[in-house]
Design an enzyme around this catalytic site. Structure first.
Site, mmCIF file in Angstrom:
data_model
loop_
_atom_site.group_PDB
_atom_site.id
_atom_site.type_symbol
_atom_site.label_atom_id
_atom_site.label_comp_id
_atom_site.label_asym_id
_atom_site.label_seq_id
_atom_site.Cartn_x
_atom_site.Cartn_y
_atom_site.Cartn_z
ATOM 1 N N LYS A 49 -3.929 4.422 20.933
ATOM 2 C CA LYS A 49 -5.194 4.410 20.182
ATOM 3 C C LYS A 49 -6.323 3.884 21.062
ATOM 4 C CE LYS A 49 -2.768 4.074 15.778
ATOM 5 N NZ LYS A 49 -2.390 3.315 14.573
ATOM 6 N N GLN A 93 -2.415 -2.841 12.565
ATOM 7 C CA GLN A 93 -1.224 -2.021 12.763
ATOM 8 C C GLN A 93 -0.067 -2.523 11.907
ATOM 9 O OE1 GLN A 93 -1.349 0.745 14.599
ATOM 10 N NE2 GLN A 93 0.800 1.301 14.599
ATOM 11 N N ASP A 116 -8.247 3.128 8.374
ATOM 12 C CA ASP A 116 -6.855 3.446 8.079
ATOM 13 C C ASP A 116 -6.700 4.074 6.689
ATOM 14 O OD1 ASP A 116 -4.628 3.260 9.702
ATOM 15 O OD2 ASP A 116 -4.534 1.072 9.588
HETATM 16 N N1 L34 Z 1 -2.125 0.444 10.215
HETATM 17 N N2 L34 Z 1 -0.133 1.234 11.017
HETATM 18 C C1 L34 Z 1 -1.396 1.469 10.669
HETATM 19 N N3 L34 Z 1 -1.963 2.700 10.750
HETATM 20 C C2 L34 Z 1 -1.250 3.739 11.214
HETATM 21 O O1 L34 Z 1 -1.788 4.957 11.236
HETATM 22 C C3 L34 Z 1 0.074 3.538 11.636
HETATM 23 N N4 L34 Z 1 0.857 4.521 12.167
HETATM 24 C C4 L34 Z 1 2.275 4.549 11.825
HETATM 25 C C5 L34 Z 1 2.841 3.164 12.129
HETATM 26 N N5 L34 Z 1 1.942 2.086 11.760
HETATM 27 C C6 L34 Z 1 0.632 2.270 11.492
HETATM 28 C C7 L34 Z 1 0.694 5.045 13.400
HETATM 29 O O2 L34 Z 1 -0.320 4.906 14.060
HETATM 30 C C8 L34 Z 1 2.807 5.605 12.777
HETATM 31 N N6 L34 Z 1 1.781 5.770 13.774
HETATM 32 C C9 L34 Z 1 1.928 6.569 14.922
HETATM 33 C C10 L34 Z 1 0.909 6.735 15.857
HETATM 34 C C11 L34 Z 1 1.082 7.533 16.969
HETATM 35 C C12 L34 Z 1 2.261 8.186 17.191
HETATM 36 C C13 L34 Z 1 3.286 8.030 16.271
HETATM 37 C C14 L34 Z 1 3.107 7.236 15.149
HETATM 38 C C15 L34 Z 1 2.435 9.034 18.401
HETATM 39 O O3 L34 Z 1 1.521 9.191 19.157
HETATM 40 N N7 L34 Z 1 3.629 9.603 18.611
HETATM 41 C C16 L34 Z 1 3.936 10.419 19.757
HETATM 42 C C17 L34 Z 1 5.067 9.812 20.562
HETATM 43 C C18 L34 Z 1 4.846 8.383 20.900
HETATM 44 C C19 L34 Z 1 6.075 7.757 21.541
HETATM 45 O O4 L34 Z 1 6.513 8.276 22.579
HETATM 46 O O5 L34 Z 1 6.579 6.757 21.009
HETATM 47 C C20 L34 Z 1 4.389 11.782 19.265
HETATM 48 O O6 L34 Z 1 4.286 12.742 20.041
HETATM 49 O O7 L34 Z 1 4.876 11.874 18.148
#
Ligand code: L34
Length: 290
Positions: A49, A93, A116
């Site tokens: 982020k 988060q 959020d």
């Molecule tokens: N407050 N907490 C708050 N807001 C959110 O919107 C989130 N979330 C979830 C967990 N907690 C939170 C996220 O940001 C899940 N989440 C999130 C954000 C980004 C990715 C996955 C979940 C992401 O970029 N995933 C990549 C892979 C990342 C890796 O390698 O670990 C993908 O390609 O899916």
């Protein structure tokens, strides 16, 4: 079967936002990212982020209270960010340590800075189809991915697996909104649903958000369905350097061949969540400048 490419779509949105932010003279949008403790997944998501904000030209302020932070201290930090005129958006988060009540924290964030979309008021606005608020980033990202990949929901049966505040409830509300790109018939299933496969098999669009690795198997999916996999599960894997592999809530190898379209994990909904956070931050900046 066609893959819905979340990385590509998110990159497109990031480019659009970058162009918009470039036109802003004066104070740029500013996002406060609060991460309590060092949950490994949270460390990686918050880093992403922060990096994406920088890429767009959004100022970000990462705040890292220790895991021992009390709820009162965290609420005081949020009050301070709420009052800070140089901060447009605030994100705390999840998950938070067990001694802190998440709902209390989410509700403390000023609704005008709640990028959020977890505040009662913003969730309520989704139910009321009032677009002046903030939609939670993951459900907003799912809708954007559906629209941009040419999937039409109108009149279709959308089955949502999971009833969380963060994904299941808001995505169900969004998919049934009285809007040309929505207008779906929505069924929400969860852990207490009887004969779940008989319901998921009716889905034209199946949205899996239950947080159980590879829960959705081929027998649960109608041939020709569109499958959106919201799960991001870390499963132990000794053959990987990190010691884990990422998998969704869908057993991809058996389900994908059945689908018209499907999102992969990684590279599906995850990157869209980050992109929509940036979009919400720009919206918060506009609110502050209205
Ligand atoms: N407050 N907490 C708050 N807001 C959110 O919107 C989130 N979330 C979830 C967990 N907690 C939170 C996220 O940001 C899940 N989440 C999130 C954000 C980004 C990715 C996955 C979940 C992401 O970029 N995933 C990549 C892979 C990342 C890796 O390698 O670990 C993908 O390609 O899916």
């Amino acid at each position: 079967m066609e893959l819905i490419d979340g990385n590509n779509t998110a990159a497109q949105i990031v480019a659009e936002l970058k162009a918009e932010v470039a036109t802003i003279s004066g104070r740029k949008p500013c996002l406060a990212l609060v991460r309590v403790g060092d949950d490994p997944a949270s460390v990686s998501y918050v880093k992403k982020k922060d990096q994406t904000a920088a890429e767009i030209g959004i100022t970000s302020r990462v705040i890292l209270p220790p895991v021992s932070t009390t709820q009162a201290e965290l609420l005081a930090l949020i009050d301070q960010l709420n009052a800070d005129l140089s901060v447009d958006g605030i994100l705390v988060q999840s998950p938070l340590p067990k001694h802190i009540d998440e709902l209390t924290v989410f509700r403390r964030v000023s609704p005008q800075k709640d990028v959020d979309g977890f505040h009662t008021l913003n969730l309520g606005k989704v139910a009321q189809e009032d677009d002046s608020g903030f939609v939670a980033c993951t459900p907003a990202g799912i809708m954007e991915l559906i629209v941009r990949s040419g999937v039409k929901l109108s009149g279709k049966h959308v089955v949502v697996l999971g009833r969380s505040l963060i994904v299941g409830k808001p995505i169900a509300l969004l998919a049934m909104q009285r809007k040309p790109f929505a207008n779906a018939t929505v069924t929400v299933c969860h852990s207490q649903t009887a004969d779940l496969p008989s319901i998921t098999r009716q889905a034209d669009v199946l949205i899996a958000a239950i947080g159980k690795p590879e829960f959705v198997t081929a027998d649960m999916v109608k041939p020709g369905a569109v499958v959106i996999d919201v799960g991001i599960n870390r499963v132990p894997d000794a053959t990987k350097k990190t010691g884990y592999r990422l998998t969704g809530d869908v057993h991809f190898p058996s389900v994908a061949p059945l689908c018209t379209k499907i999102t992969p994990v990684p590279g599906g909904v995850g990157p869209m969540t980050v992109a929509m956070l940036m979009k919400n931050t720009l919206k918060a900046w506009r609110l502050a400048h209205a």
